[in-house]
Design an enzyme around this catalytic site. Structure first.
Site, mmCIF file in Angstrom:
data_model
loop_
_atom_site.group_PDB
_atom_site.id
_atom_site.type_symbol
_atom_site.label_atom_id
_atom_site.label_comp_id
_atom_site.label_asym_id
_atom_site.label_seq_id
_atom_site.Cartn_x
_atom_site.Cartn_y
_atom_site.Cartn_z
ATOM 1 N N LYS A 93 0.862 -1.191 0.000
ATOM 2 C CA LYS A 93 0.000 0.000 0.000
ATOM 3 C C LYS A 93 0.882 1.220 0.000
ATOM 4 O O LYS A 93 1.828 1.323 0.788
ATOM 5 C CB LYS A 93 -0.878 -0.005 1.264
ATOM 6 C CG LYS A 93 -1.818 1.170 1.346
ATOM 7 C CD LYS A 93 -3.113 0.902 0.608
ATOM 8 C CE LYS A 93 -3.923 2.139 0.311
ATOM 9 N NZ LYS A 93 -3.516 2.834 -0.938
ATOM 10 N N GLN A 114 7.267 3.774 3.921
ATOM 11 C CA GLN A 114 5.850 3.387 3.958
ATOM 12 C C GLN A 114 5.638 2.113 4.791
ATOM 13 O O GLN A 114 4.594 1.941 5.421
ATOM 14 C CB GLN A 114 5.356 3.180 2.518
ATOM 15 C CG GLN A 114 3.846 3.273 2.348
ATOM 16 C CD GLN A 114 3.352 4.704 2.214
ATOM 17 O OE1 GLN A 114 3.949 5.520 1.542
ATOM 18 N NE2 GLN A 114 2.242 5.017 2.863
ATOM 19 N N LYS A 117 5.414 3.362 8.411
ATOM 20 C CA LYS A 117 4.254 4.240 8.552
ATOM 21 C C LYS A 117 2.970 3.408 8.577
ATOM 22 O O LYS A 117 2.119 3.574 9.451
ATOM 23 C CB LYS A 117 4.218 5.216 7.358
ATOM 24 C CG LYS A 117 3.074 6.191 7.387
ATOM 25 C CD LYS A 117 2.837 6.871 6.046
ATOM 26 C CE LYS A 117 4.074 7.541 5.486
ATOM 27 N NZ LYS A 117 3.736 8.434 4.344
ATOM 28 N N LYS A 129 5.393 1.734 -3.056
ATOM 29 C CA LYS A 129 5.313 3.091 -3.621
ATOM 30 C C LYS A 129 5.559 2.989 -5.115
ATOM 31 O O LYS A 129 6.228 2.060 -5.577
ATOM 32 C CB LYS A 129 6.380 3.990 -3.003
ATOM 33 C CG LYS A 129 6.125 5.467 -3.172
ATOM 34 C CD LYS A 129 5.160 5.973 -2.124
ATOM 35 C CE LYS A 129 4.721 7.397 -2.347
ATOM 36 N NZ LYS A 129 3.964 7.917 -1.205
ATOM 37 N N GLY A 168 -2.840 8.262 -4.250
ATOM 38 C CA GLY A 168 -2.218 9.504 -4.702
ATOM 39 C C GLY A 168 -0.938 9.845 -3.954
ATOM 40 O O GLY A 168 -0.594 9.230 -2.946
ATOM 41 N N ASP A 169 -0.232 10.802 -4.473
ATOM 42 C CA ASP A 169 0.945 11.418 -3.844
ATOM 43 C C ASP A 169 1.184 12.693 -4.657
ATOM 44 O O ASP A 169 0.266 13.155 -5.342
ATOM 45 C CB ASP A 169 2.159 10.465 -3.872
ATOM 46 C CG ASP A 169 3.292 10.947 -2.948
ATOM 47 O OD1 ASP A 169 3.176 10.767 -1.732
ATOM 48 O OD2 ASP A 169 4.277 11.538 -3.436
ATOM 49 N N ASN A 244 -2.386 19.127 -1.777
ATOM 50 C CA ASN A 244 -3.400 18.449 -0.973
ATOM 51 C C ASN A 244 -3.092 18.487 0.528
ATOM 52 O O ASN A 244 -3.949 18.848 1.336
ATOM 53 C CB ASN A 244 -3.545 16.996 -1.458
ATOM 54 C CG ASN A 244 -4.440 16.186 -0.546
ATOM 55 O OD1 ASN A 244 -3.976 15.518 0.375
ATOM 56 N ND2 ASN A 244 -5.737 16.272 -0.769
HETATM 57 P P1 NDP Z 1 0.525 17.826 -4.281
HETATM 58 O O1 NDP Z 1 0.983 17.438 -5.624
HETATM 59 O O2 NDP Z 1 -0.913 18.048 -4.025
HETATM 60 O O3 NDP Z 1 1.303 19.139 -3.788
HETATM 61 C C1 NDP Z 1 2.672 19.172 -3.715
HETATM 62 C C2 NDP Z 1 3.104 20.525 -3.220
HETATM 63 O O4 NDP Z 1 4.502 20.469 -2.892
HETATM 64 C C3 NDP Z 1 2.948 21.596 -4.268
HETATM 65 O O5 NDP Z 1 2.717 22.833 -3.650
HETATM 66 C C4 NDP Z 1 4.313 21.562 -4.944
HETATM 67 O O6 NDP Z 1 4.665 22.761 -5.609
HETATM 68 C C5 NDP Z 1 5.223 21.327 -3.789
HETATM 69 N N1 NDP Z 1 6.421 20.633 -4.285
HETATM 70 C C6 NDP Z 1 6.472 19.435 -4.906
HETATM 71 N N2 NDP Z 1 7.734 19.117 -5.272
HETATM 72 C C7 NDP Z 1 8.479 20.148 -4.869
HETATM 73 C C8 NDP Z 1 9.852 20.428 -4.953
HETATM 74 N N3 NDP Z 1 10.706 19.546 -5.543
HETATM 75 N N4 NDP Z 1 10.288 21.590 -4.396
HETATM 76 C C9 NDP Z 1 9.424 22.460 -3.799
HETATM 77 N N5 NDP Z 1 8.096 22.239 -3.702
HETATM 78 C C10 NDP Z 1 7.647 21.115 -4.227
HETATM 79 O O7 NDP Z 1 1.108 16.695 -3.293
HETATM 80 P P2 NDP Z 1 0.675 16.334 -1.818
HETATM 81 O O8 NDP Z 1 0.213 17.536 -1.099
HETATM 82 O O9 NDP Z 1 -0.187 15.148 -1.880
HETATM 83 O O10 NDP Z 1 2.079 15.843 -1.218
HETATM 84 C C11 NDP Z 1 2.952 16.700 -0.486
HETATM 85 C C12 NDP Z 1 3.864 15.858 0.369
HETATM 86 O O11 NDP Z 1 3.081 15.070 1.290
HETATM 87 C C13 NDP Z 1 4.723 14.841 -0.374
HETATM 88 O O12 NDP Z 1 5.958 14.689 0.289
HETATM 89 C C14 NDP Z 1 3.929 13.547 -0.246
HETATM 90 O O13 NDP Z 1 4.746 12.406 -0.383
HETATM 91 C C15 NDP Z 1 3.413 13.694 1.174
HETATM 92 N N6 NDP Z 1 2.261 12.891 1.526
HETATM 93 C C16 NDP Z 1 1.098 12.938 0.805
HETATM 94 C C17 NDP Z 1 0.016 12.183 1.198
HETATM 95 C C18 NDP Z 1 -1.286 12.265 0.495
HETATM 96 O O14 NDP Z 1 -2.230 11.625 0.955
HETATM 97 N N7 NDP Z 1 -1.424 13.011 -0.585
HETATM 98 C C19 NDP Z 1 0.087 11.279 2.354
HETATM 99 C C20 NDP Z 1 1.326 11.360 3.091
HETATM 100 C C21 NDP Z 1 2.356 12.126 2.659
HETATM 101 P P3 NDP Z 1 4.674 22.818 -7.225
HETATM 102 O O15 NDP Z 1 3.248 22.914 -7.616
HETATM 103 O O16 NDP Z 1 5.477 24.011 -7.556
HETATM 104 O O17 NDP Z 1 5.327 21.543 -7.689
HETATM 105 O O1 2IT Z 2 2.955 8.907 1.488
HETATM 106 C C1 2IT Z 2 1.829 8.451 1.706
HETATM 107 O O2 2IT Z 2 1.544 7.890 2.770
HETATM 108 C C2 2IT Z 2 0.806 8.612 0.674
HETATM 109 N N1 2IT Z 2 1.072 9.226 -0.359
HETATM 110 C C3 2IT Z 2 -0.564 8.009 0.839
HETATM 111 C C4 2IT Z 2 -0.559 6.575 0.424
HETATM 112 C C5 2IT Z 2 -1.898 5.901 0.409
HETATM 113 O O3 2IT Z 2 -1.903 4.710 0.043
HETATM 114 O O4 2IT Z 2 -2.930 6.506 0.726
#
Ligand code: NDP
Ligand code: 2IT
Length: 450
Positions: A93, A114, A117, A129, A168-169, A244
């Protein structure tokens, strides 16, 4: 720097040899092995069963070509990945990242983290992943759809509701999950919960969209309450990113009484001393898929600054990095400490460098690591899997209450594990140990199958 245990140092050297130059993966492995020093001293059975030698090697790694045709009729080729890291406690997952920086090292660090976590959530999910170096930015919906369909055409051979359940990620949201789900269903002729983060009309869970950001704030609230008798009330909060995780962390932190004064993207950051207007941010990011810079054209008194690391020079009480790996280095950590930050919790995966973590811990700043603090997303994905299996959907309140309970437990389990192994207050070690113990036990009972 060598690990303070000969066996663990040997394991690490083997990982270095097998994965040369994979700096993010090596960074994630080193941190976990460092936390396991007291565990191997206390539990020779874990060493004898070769658990740690096995856990650092993915069970399976799939790398594939993703060809698609752009709007000009030109053939484009990307590289797809799925790393199935560990299935000891449940089906693999973990999310799918779509970003030009995606490579084996990034996917492996994410897949490795992961494992722990997912174990911390207390739910039956293994670690995996995937993703691609495809950049959804600036692509039309039709291009994104063709990419997602091509990506799933290969990925579908390796996943399934009881085998491996992606989500998603970065770069993969509701739009991408929808196209991928549609293609999986078409190829397999089966409607199953093979992906999470689905739309509400076709099997998604209420509160999954909000879960990572909300969960981060629930964890942070518990951490600051239990360790400093503090709350979000009246605190200034800086959150990086504007995707997100950042958006829903902003929403919950504000609801809990905090004032979020900054958000960013990879180009720069906004500062709004009155507290960010989240409706404006949602309109720009979720509806228009625009840049955070646009915020200053719509909100009076807000500033925009080029460059994303400057966000850490803003004075705040609580910092929640929610963008990407290694976004807080030693210098940024020092700036936060100098400005009086008292708590940092990671919404993104591995956003703080090891040097930054040391700065926080040495300064007595409460530090909640990603594996624990951002586990709310995957936990709610597991709740989505449960709902899909029983073909029911739970209310927002039911899911949110479960999420809150899970995040509270994660804090306490990590805190207690650190204490048990002589590192009271070290939530990094606590999360690594608590996550590890359940997986190690399951691997031991299942024999040397992998
Ligand atoms: P999104 O794609 O929705 O948003 C990513 C954000 O981070 C954007 O604002 C983006 O800016 C910025 N970003 C991405 N790459 C870079 C970079 N190299 N340098 C600077 N800014 C950057 O992703 P999420 O919000 O889903 O994910 C954000 C973080 O949270 C990640 O590390 C992800 O692995 C983690 N995460 C997400 C989960 C989820 O459920 N979605 C769960 C657990 C962890 P820009 O638009 O300019 O690229
Ligand atoms: O980094 C993370 O934990 C995620 N992007 C969410 C993974 C998931 O299966 O919901």
């Amino acid at each position: 720097m060598a690990l303070k245990n000969e066996y663990l140092q040997k394991v690490y050297e083997q990982v270095e040899k097998r994965n040369p130059g994979e700096k993010e993966f090596l960074q994630a492995v080193y941190e976990v092995l460092e936390s396991l020093v007291p565990v191997v001293e206390k539990r020779p059975d874990i060493v004898e069963a070769g658990i740690i030698d096995r856990i650092v090697e993915p069970e399976r790694q799939i790398i594939f070509r993703v060809p698609w045709v752009d709007d000009n009729g030109k053939v484009q080729v990307n590289r797809g990945f799925r790393v199935q890291f560990n299935s000891a406690i449940g089906p693999y997952k973990g999310g799918l990242r779509l970003h030009p920086s995606v490579c084996a090292s990034v996917i492996k660090f994410l897949g490795f983290e992961q494992i722990f976590k997912n174990s911390l959530t207390g739910l039956p999910i293994g670690g995996g992943k995937g993703g691609s170096d495809f950049d959804p930015k600036g692509k039309s919906d039709a291009e994104v759809m063709r990419f997602c369909q091509s990506f799933m055409t290969e990925l579908c051979k390796h996943i399934g509701a009881d085998t491996d359940v992606p989500a998603g990620d970065i770069g993969t949201g509701a739009r991408e999950i929808g196209y991928m789900f549609g293609q999986y269903k078409r190829l397999r002729n089966e409607f199953t919960g093979v992906l999470t983060g689905k739309g509400l009309s076709y099997g998604g869970s209420l509160a999954r969209t909000e879960a990572t950001g909300y969960g981060l704030c629930y964890y942070t609230a518990e951490m600051i309450k239990c360790m400093k008798n503090e709350s979000f009330e009246g605190k200034t909060v800086v959150i990086s990113g504007s995707g997100n995780v950042a958006i829903y962390a902003t929403q919950k932190a504000t609801e809990l009484g905090g004032k979020v004064v900054a958000l960013s993207d990879s180009n720069g950051y906004i500062y709004d001393p009155k507290g960010v207007d989240l409706d404006v941010v949602k309109q720009i990011k979720e509806v228009e898929r625009g840049r955070i810079k646009e915020y200053v054209n719509r909100v009076e008194g807000a500033e925009y600054h080029e460059g994303c690391s400057g966000i850490w020079t803003i004075k705040c009480d609580i910092a929640l990095p929610c963008a990407t790996q290694n976004e807080i280095n030693e210098e940024s950590a020092k700036a936060l400490v100098a400005n009086g930050v008292f708590a940092v919790a990671e919404g993104a995966n591995m956003p703080s460098t090891p040097e930054a973590i040391a700065v926080f811990q040495n300064a007595g700043v409460l530090f909640g690591p990603a594996k624990a603090a951002n586990a709310g997303g995957v936990a709610t994905s597991a709740l989505e899997m449960s709902q899909n299996s029983e073909r029911l959907s739970w209310t927002f309140e039911e899911v949110d209450a479960k999420l809150k309970g899970i995040m509270t437990n994660i804090f306490h389990n990590s805190y207690n594990a650190a204490k048990e192994y002589g590192m009271e207050g070290n939530l990094v070690a606590g999360a690594n140990i608590a996550g590890f113990m359940k997986v190690a036990d399951a691997m031991k009972w299942q024999g040397v199958a992998y």
